[in-house]
Design an enzyme around this catalytic site. Sequence first.
Site, short mmCIF file in Angstrom:
data_model
loop_
_atom_site.label_atom_id
_atom_site.label_comp_id
_atom_site.label_asym_id
_atom_site.label_seq_id
_atom_site.Cartn_x
_atom_site.Cartn_y
_atom_site.Cartn_z
CG MET A 48 8.22 6.28 15.36
SD MET A 48 8.71 5.35 13.91
CE MET A 48 8.59 6.58 12.63
CG ASP A 94 -4.71 5.05 9.87
OD1 ASP A 94 -5.86 4.74 9.54
OD2 ASP A 94 -3.71 4.42 9.55
NE ARG A 101 0.17 11.67 7.05
CZ ARG A 101 0.26 12.85 7.62
NH1 ARG A 101 -0.83 13.55 7.84
NH2 ARG A 101 1.43 13.39 7.92
CG ASP A 151 2.45 1.11 9.35
OD1 ASP A 151 2.02 1.99 10.12
OD2 ASP A 151 2.70 1.31 8.15
CE LYS A 187 -3.00 2.58 3.18
NZ LYS A 187 -2.07 3.49 3.86
CG ASN A 188 2.68 2.52 3.58
OD1 ASN A 188 1.53 2.96 3.57
ND2 ASN A 188 3.25 2.05 4.66
#
Length: 436
Positions: A343, A121, A97, A321, A22-23
């Site tokens: 983070m 998120d 985002r 994640d 996804k990223n």
Amino acid sequence: MATFQIEGGQKLKGEIQPQGAKNEALQVLCAVLLTSEEVRIDNIPNIRDVNKLIDILENLGVKIKKLGHGSYTFQGDDLNLEYLESKLFKEEGSSLRGSIMIVGPLLGRFGKGYIPRPGGDKIGRRRLDTHFEGFIKLGAKFRYNKEERFYGVEAPKGLKGTYMLLEEASVTGTANIIMAAVQAKGTTTIYNAACEPYIQQLCKMLVAMGAKISGIGSNLLTIEGVKEFHGCHHNILPDMIEIGSWIGLAAMTKSEITIKNVSWDNLGLIPVTFRKLGITIEQKGDDIHIPAHTKGYEVQSFIDGSIMNISDAPWPGFTPDLLSIMLVVATQARGSVLIHQKMFESRLFFVDKLIDMGAKIILCDPHRATIIGHDFQSKLKATTMTSPDIRAGISLLIAALSAKGTSTIHNIEQIDRGYENIDGRLRALGAKITRI
């Protein structure tokens, strides 16, 4: 609002093919804006966030053809830049985002880029300063419309290469700055750059399009600006976050699962970190095999005997994640572990739902939780819950699949944002899960 109903306690078995990352997809899709030539991208995951970005690109004027499952061509030879200041874009861009990464390529190519304040998120503050400070250092002028919550950067005379030390190794910030810098005049040096496999993949794609980038894989990138970019063919890596999710699922449900074609060289500390929880991970070629943990799994301790501490860090550290997955898996381990989420300040707040299910968790503060594992002596209890974000959502789903009884998870659109056909793929492994 859609809902999952899950009958827990089922042992799963079979093979699973991870989706595309996804990223990485969000980054490389924005990179198609750099050229007027056709770009082909394969292994694009069919998930909500990625599909939203594809819709934004299409509304921007990119010509898109679907060649097959996960394979598309994109051609941005006749873009409609007026769309960037439209009401439609303000609605669509604010819900994703990742849409902020269209700004870098547009700024370099056309001298301007705009974006509404993006969503994503709800995991705490996620600053955009790295993006815009990088653009400003390259010579762009920044403006912000507070009433409309709308950002803009403009460089009508073009961008100029420079040296910059990033305040934080932001993945999306680094990607955005790279896509602007490859078009700047002269040399740009980026220190403290993010160096995740996603960034490496983006850089390799840009080089295939004509960019000149050295230092790929490190946190020090040197970029020689070029004027023209051409088309290329790019293949997206398997999603390492999904791979970690399947590992956690197999352990929690005592299931035997093989994860196919995982690209081991790009998994970093993921296998090592799961092994710290006592999970057996076997490498078979480029596959991961998780045997059924019929006798459970035992948390390791540090050499001095102190409690295991698992924390996140920028790459090559352990990805944030997957901390939610690690936390859920630890609830049935033999032993105790401290999860330290450094983070993001709100990512651990979903643990109250696990506590309701019977997990032994002490939330020390917004960043730390201590988990005392049940060693499967006491199963989690089924309950009704709501998914707050992608990673917490999949963690709650894993908990429900291992729990005794039938659980209900609302707001599963959050899970769909990051996981392709998750219920269908789980049913293929033997899970009893229904989408309502």
